[in-house]
Design an enzyme around this catalytic site. Structure first.
Site, short mmCIF file in Angstrom:
data_model
loop_
_atom_site.label_atom_id
_atom_site.label_comp_id
_atom_site.label_asym_id
_atom_site.label_seq_id
_atom_site.Cartn_x
_atom_site.Cartn_y
_atom_site.Cartn_z
N LYS A 127 62.62 -21.28 28.16
CA LYS A 127 62.11 -22.04 28.39
C LYS A 127 63.31 -23.57 28.04
O LYS A 127 62.42 -24.11 27.53
CB LYS A 127 60.74 -22.66 28.74
N ARG A 184 55.62 -20.07 22.86
CA ARG A 184 56.79 -19.62 23.53
C ARG A 184 58.08 -21.01 23.60
O ARG A 184 59.09 -20.69 23.00
CB ARG A 184 56.12 -20.16 25.07
N GLU A 201 60.78 -13.75 39.65
CA GLU A 201 60.15 -15.00 39.80
C GLU A 201 60.58 -15.98 40.79
O GLU A 201 61.17 -16.12 41.31
CB GLU A 201 59.57 -15.35 38.12
N1 PMP Z 1 58.39 -19.58 36.03
C1 PMP Z 1 58.87 -20.14 35.61
C2 PMP Z 1 59.98 -20.35 35.76
C3 PMP Z 1 58.15 -21.74 35.09
O1 PMP Z 1 59.66 -22.51 34.69
C4 PMP Z 1 57.25 -21.49 34.69
C5 PMP Z 1 56.38 -22.73 34.33
N2 PMP Z 1 55.72 -23.63 34.78
C6 PMP Z 1 56.57 -20.27 35.20
C7 PMP Z 1 57.30 -19.33 35.27
C8 PMP Z 1 55.80 -20.09 34.77
O2 PMP Z 1 54.82 -19.84 33.48
P1 PMP Z 1 53.47 -20.87 32.81
O3 PMP Z 1 52.24 -19.98 34.12
O4 PMP Z 1 53.85 -20.90 30.90
O5 PMP Z 1 53.01 -22.37 33.59
#
Ligand code: PMP
Length: 288
Positions: free
Chosen positions: A151, A52, A184
């Site tokens: 990200k 990622r 989300e």
């Molecule tokens: N959505 C956002 C906007 C995030 O920044 C994150 C990470 N903290 C997640 C979802 C969750 O992703 P992950 O399970 O890879 O931490």
């Protein structure tokens, strides 16, 4: 002992670990990052996080001056230097030092740093009793702007939603997308359970492809719990039997109230609790 931070290939004391005020990561949020966990001395889901990171970097035309394997070793080296077997890892790649204008081509070389530190999770109580959330008036990144799949170092959108949640007296907010569908949370993915089926918004609903989200989908399949990626509306949140959020820092957190409406029985649901247990087992197994 002072905490050690890895910057551009070197371990330094936290007090000396500094970046330039001319770094475009700071001036413009021009960069990408990962939040990763180390459990029992092993980098959790290392390949997915590094994939990622490199995908995010490629999308914004940023070349990371290290190979994924080198970064994985650097994470381990940094954690070891700090005597951490369990910790949170922040891996950041900035565009590097440039001039005051936007032009990324004027930045000499990207900067990479790795911080390992103790993890700040929600209070224990939240995992046992669940948490209340609101839906935010701030929408998740519009697909015509910067993709939510990147990200990036700019989290202001999420930060504004987080402030809105705090103003409403709850720890977290759910963000909708430009169509009014569920996307989300500010830094976590979202799941609901309806009639025994685990559902989470699709990638095209404008979300970050969470590593924890994928682990949960895989665990559902292994446990023969029906699951799927589905576009959800705010109404689906209000009528859900169960709800939970997932993320590297938060892990799996039950949600028991949304916009003042009780979710299901008002207690963390059966499937949610089963997945929390399965997730903990998976962490232990993958550290072997
Ligand atoms: N959505 C956002 C906007 C995030 O920044 C994150 C990470 N903290 C997640 C979802 C969750 O992703 P992950 O399970 O890879 O931490």
């Amino acid at each position: 002992m002072s905490l050690k931070v890895w910057i551009d290939g070197r371990l330094m004391d936290k007090a000396d670990a500094k970046v330039s005020v001319y770094d475009h990561g700071l001036l413009y949020g021009d960069g990408v990052f990962e939040g990763i966990r180390l459990y029992h001395g092993k980098v959790f889901e290392a390949d997915a996080h590094l994939r990622r990171l490199f995908d995010s970097a490629k999308s914004i035309r940023l070349t990371i001056p290290f190979a994924p394997e080198q970064l994985k070793s650097a994470i381990q080296e940094t954690a070891k230097a700090n005597n951490f077997a369990d910790c949170y890892v922040r891996l950041v790649v900035t565009r590097g030092v440039g001039y005051l204008g936007l032009n990324p081509n004027k930045c000499s070389s990207p900067s990479v740093f790795i911080i390992t530190d103790t993890i700040e999770m929600y209070p224990k109580e939240v995992y046992e009793k669940g948490m209340a959330v609101i839906t935010s008036s701030y929408i998740r990144n519009h697909p015509g702007a910067m993709s939510a799949r990147v990200k990036s170092l700019n989290y202001l959108n999420s930060i504004l939603a987080k402030i809105e949640a705090a103003d409403a007296g709850v720890p977290e907010a759910i963000m909708l997308n430009h169509l009014g569908n569920v996307a989300e949370c500010t830094a976590d993915n979202l799941f609901v359970v309806k009639f025994g089926k685990v559902l989470t918004p699709t990638i095209t609903d404008g979300i970050l492809e969470g590593v924890t989200r994928q682990v949960i989908l895989d665990l559902c399949r292994n446990l023969a719990i029906p699951c799927g990626e589905h576009t959800l509306q705010r109404h689906d949140l209000y009528i859900a039997d169960e709800c939970f959020l997932t993320g590297t820092g938060a892990e799996v957190v039950p949600v028991t109230k949304i916009d003042g409406r009780q979710v299901g029985s008002g207690q963390p649901g059966k499937i949610t609790r089963r997945l929390i247990d399965a997730f903990r087992t998976y962490i232990r197994e993958s550290a072997k």
